[in-house]
Design a protein around this motif. Sequence first.
Motif, mmCIF file in Angstrom:
data_model
loop_
_atom_site.group_PDB
_atom_site.id
_atom_site.type_symbol
_atom_site.label_atom_id
_atom_site.label_comp_id
_atom_site.label_asym_id
_atom_site.label_seq_id
_atom_site.Cartn_x
_atom_site.Cartn_y
_atom_site.Cartn_z
ATOM 1 N N ARG A 184 -41.390 -6.518 -15.918
ATOM 2 C CA ARG A 184 -41.180 -5.698 -14.733
ATOM 3 C C ARG A 184 -39.694 -5.402 -14.574
ATOM 4 N NH1 ARG A 184 -40.977 -7.692 -8.765
ATOM 5 N NH2 ARG A 184 -39.536 -5.938 -8.862
ATOM 6 N N LEU A 185 -39.375 -4.408 -13.762
ATOM 7 C CA LEU A 185 -37.991 -4.132 -13.404
ATOM 8 C C LEU A 185 -37.585 -5.118 -12.321
ATOM 9 C CD1 LEU A 185 -35.506 -2.132 -13.538
ATOM 10 C CD2 LEU A 185 -36.557 -0.987 -11.581
ATOM 11 N N ALA A 213 -44.187 -3.793 -7.358
ATOM 12 C CA ALA A 213 -43.553 -3.144 -8.505
ATOM 13 C C ALA A 213 -44.595 -2.330 -9.256
ATOM 14 C CB ALA A 213 -42.926 -4.188 -9.419
ATOM 15 N N GLU A 214 -44.150 -1.277 -9.954
ATOM 16 C CA GLU A 214 -45.015 -0.373 -10.731
ATOM 17 C C GLU A 214 -46.071 0.294 -9.858
ATOM 18 O OE1 GLU A 214 -43.963 0.384 -13.597
ATOM 19 O OE2 GLU A 214 -42.506 -1.242 -13.595
ATOM 20 N N PHE A 215 -45.705 0.579 -8.613
ATOM 21 C CA PHE A 215 -46.602 1.251 -7.667
ATOM 22 C C PHE A 215 -45.877 2.483 -7.149
ATOM 23 C CE2 PHE A 215 -49.698 2.011 -4.583
ATOM 24 C CZ PHE A 215 -50.712 1.050 -4.616
ATOM 25 N N LEU A 216 -46.500 3.652 -7.261
ATOM 26 C CA LEU A 216 -45.868 4.887 -6.823
ATOM 27 C C LEU A 216 -45.739 4.950 -5.302
ATOM 28 C CD1 LEU A 216 -47.665 7.507 -9.111
ATOM 29 C CD2 LEU A 216 -45.224 6.974 -9.147
ATOM 30 N N SER A 217 -44.636 5.526 -4.829
ATOM 31 C CA SER A 217 -44.488 5.775 -3.395
ATOM 32 C C SER A 217 -45.358 6.954 -2.979
ATOM 33 C CB SER A 217 -43.022 6.074 -3.046
ATOM 34 O OG SER A 217 -42.190 4.968 -3.301
ATOM 35 N N THR A 277 -39.624 -0.223 -8.789
ATOM 36 C CA THR A 277 -38.920 -1.053 -7.808
ATOM 37 C C THR A 277 -39.890 -1.568 -6.766
ATOM 38 O OG1 THR A 277 -36.945 0.308 -8.090
ATOM 39 C CG2 THR A 277 -37.016 -1.106 -6.157
ATOM 40 N N SER A 278 -39.775 -2.842 -6.437
ATOM 41 C CA SER A 278 -40.598 -3.427 -5.373
ATOM 42 C C SER A 278 -39.774 -3.495 -4.094
ATOM 43 C CB SER A 278 -41.062 -4.827 -5.775
ATOM 44 O OG SER A 278 -39.942 -5.678 -5.990
ATOM 45 N N GLY A 279 -40.484 -3.773 -2.976
ATOM 46 C CA GLY A 279 -39.752 -4.037 -1.749
ATOM 47 C C GLY A 279 -40.150 -3.197 -0.550
ATOM 48 N N ALA A 290 -25.834 0.335 -12.655
ATOM 49 C CA ALA A 290 -25.824 -0.990 -13.290
ATOM 50 C C ALA A 290 -25.615 -0.862 -14.796
ATOM 51 C CB ALA A 290 -27.122 -1.724 -12.993
ATOM 52 N N ALA A 291 -26.335 0.081 -15.436
ATOM 53 C CA ALA A 291 -26.371 0.135 -16.906
ATOM 54 C C ALA A 291 -25.240 0.921 -17.536
ATOM 55 C CB ALA A 291 -27.713 0.738 -17.353
ATOM 56 N N HIS A 292 -24.700 1.926 -16.861
ATOM 57 C CA HIS A 292 -23.724 2.814 -17.499
ATOM 58 C C HIS A 292 -22.450 2.063 -17.891
ATOM 59 C CE1 HIS A 292 -20.983 6.257 -18.031
ATOM 60 N NE2 HIS A 292 -22.088 6.932 -18.312
ATOM 61 N N LYS A 293 -21.864 2.474 -19.021
ATOM 62 C CA LYS A 293 -20.679 1.770 -19.536
ATOM 63 C C LYS A 293 -19.498 1.856 -18.582
ATOM 64 C CE LYS A 293 -18.835 5.636 -22.296
ATOM 65 N NZ LYS A 293 -18.453 6.094 -23.649
ATOM 66 N N ASN A 294 -19.449 2.902 -17.739
ATOM 67 C CA ASN A 294 -18.371 3.019 -16.761
ATOM 68 C C ASN A 294 -18.776 2.499 -15.385
ATOM 69 O OD1 ASN A 294 -16.664 4.219 -18.659
ATOM 70 N ND2 ASN A 294 -17.488 6.254 -18.240
ATOM 71 N N GLY A 295 -20.003 1.942 -15.317
ATOM 72 C CA GLY A 295 -20.444 1.271 -14.097
ATOM 73 C C GLY A 295 -20.273 -0.224 -14.299
ATOM 74 N N LEU A 296 -21.360 -0.976 -14.139
ATOM 75 C CA LEU A 296 -21.297 -2.431 -14.362
ATOM 76 C C LEU A 296 -21.547 -2.786 -15.826
ATOM 77 C CD1 LEU A 296 -23.170 -3.732 -11.179
ATOM 78 C CD2 LEU A 296 -20.726 -3.427 -11.545
ATOM 79 N N ASN A 297 -22.043 -1.811 -16.608
ATOM 80 C CA ASN A 297 -22.319 -2.033 -18.041
ATOM 81 C C ASN A 297 -23.238 -3.233 -18.245
ATOM 82 O OD1 ASN A 297 -22.088 -1.310 -20.751
ATOM 83 N ND2 ASN A 297 -20.349 -2.661 -21.106
ATOM 84 N N ALA A 298 -24.185 -3.393 -17.311
ATOM 85 C CA ALA A 298 -25.128 -4.514 -17.372
ATOM 86 C C ALA A 298 -26.465 -4.027 -16.823
ATOM 87 C CB ALA A 298 -24.614 -5.697 -16.549
ATOM 88 N N PRO A 299 -27.376 -3.589 -17.698
ATOM 89 C CA PRO A 299 -28.661 -3.051 -17.228
ATOM 90 C C PRO A 299 -29.444 -4.062 -16.409
ATOM 91 C CG PRO A 299 -28.333 -2.619 -19.570
ATOM 92 C CD PRO A 299 -27.258 -3.567 -19.163
ATOM 93 N N ILE A 300 -30.260 -3.560 -15.506
ATOM 94 C CA ILE A 300 -31.160 -4.432 -14.754
ATOM 95 C C ILE A 300 -32.201 -5.005 -15.714
ATOM 96 C CG2 ILE A 300 -32.866 -4.503 -12.890
ATOM 97 C CD1 ILE A 300 -31.316 -2.222 -11.542
ATOM 98 N N VAL A 301 -32.476 -6.274 -15.579
ATOM 99 C CA VAL A 301 -33.450 -6.940 -16.461
ATOM 100 C C VAL A 301 -34.805 -6.234 -16.339
ATOM 101 C CG1 VAL A 301 -34.715 -9.085 -16.890
ATOM 102 C CG2 VAL A 301 -32.271 -9.157 -16.313
#
Length: 556
Positions: A529-530, A369-373, A407-409, A507-518
Amino acid sequence: MKHFQQFKTDISNINLPEKFTFPFYYEPHDLAIIAANELQEYLENQTDFQHDFGLQSDIKTVSIGKMFGVLVVKNKLQEIGYLAAFSGKFADHSLPEKFVPPVFNMRTEGSFYVKGEAELEEINQEISALKKDETYISLKKSVKKRIQHIEEDLAFQRKKMKIAKKERKIRKKNSGSILTESDFSILIKKLEQESFNDQFFYKELKAYYENDLQKKQAELAFFENKIASLKKERIQKSNYLQKTLFERYAFLNAKKEWKSLLDIFSDPMIKPPAGSGECAVPKLLQYAFLNDLEPICMAEFWWGISPNSEIRKHKNFYPACQSRCKPILTHMLQDLKMDENLLIESLTEHQEIPIIFEDDDLIVVNKPAEFLSVPGKEISDSVYSRMKEKYPEATGPLIVHRLDMSTSGILVLTKTKEANKILQSQFIKRTVKKRYVALLEGNLTEQKGTVKLPIRLDLDDRPKQLVDFENGKNAETYWEIIQIEDDITRVYFYPITGRTHQLRVHAAHKNGLNAPIVGDDLYGKKGKRLHLHAEFIEFLHPKTMEKMSFSVAPEF
């Protein structure tokens, strides 16, 4: 000093920050949080102004949320207090004493702006009256109807001429073998005369219609020329009014130096964005510098319903915007000691990039996480630069796809140009299967679903993205719940498309899941971290074409 507000809360045990808040990326200082809480308590109970923030379902007006700001300051008596401000204006155009005044009050009675607005409104009314004039409306309909009739009649005449020409051709062909040479010659002349007559009639008819239409269009042109002239005058007056306004909008810094908007946005080809200078932070700093108040720390928070495009959450803290505020604040905060810009601070120097697979064609890594591609404008350390150094003989662009810095992974790279081309084709054709794991703020009510919200770059606040049904690119995400615990929902994300910040926005938008990623510092609340991880990927090997899959569990 009526806008200097004493803290209601006891702050005697709170240490002052050593430096002022870096306004474009920050965690609010305790003093700023307390000031924000006190302002929010006021907003919940105030009767000083009328504005529908969308927090009460029974109000039948247009709901608009708003950004508020607090600036903790020290006065000449060494007392600590705070100032409050709001961005833009309230629905009732009021200026409650709770808030500092605007940098320039364009709506002062008798001001050039009010007079200019009145002149523009007068022009608007003239244009509106002309457009509603019954003679003008009748002429428009008449001309439109006449044009349609002329086009249809001329098309009909051309069709008749075409049929007549075809018939003359048949008559000529059939008569050649049965008529004498003399009679055939007479027939040819007759056919030529018929053709001439048809063409002459068509030209005369067309000329008649054009003359008839010109008379009607001349009457209509009187109105349309007048409307066009008024519109031109409106543009000229509006441009002059805007230019004068930009000249009057002048900003002060700690060294008591003034700069107008036109000086701050010095490129003559680029006008200052709409609303420049109307944001909360410039208002707060302007008042502080005018009244010899020392800025200590600041914070901005959103109050009310989220806009339809941008993502704003009620009571969440947000950084100052890039397009309008950054140029202004660069001047206003000049020589002020500020916190470091964590956005350009490289936190990756001592981090390793775990390689989970490697052969002659591929490299598969687990990006931290917090590492540029790929290298950024101000940070060069990245997965690309590390792999380029590690594999100097690798050909081609190496990078096949990217993950957001936060984003990590799993990230796949290639060692050869041929492998890169084949893998990129799989990504473009969407045959690569990907799965992400995320933690979301709150409880989702459904078990799974699909979010379809088109996305584009927010040109006024890069690198944020916003939802735009007119100009955005199609974006689609399938999701399903893994588990819910302590108001945190763990989900799988399966991105159908691969837009920038797609999962974060959906995830965050009110017309999406309206639940931001932690931990989402752009669309939710900043954290350690994200909590978004690219857990799984499946694709065909670019050389053997065998199916390959990789999975790395998240650290959260």
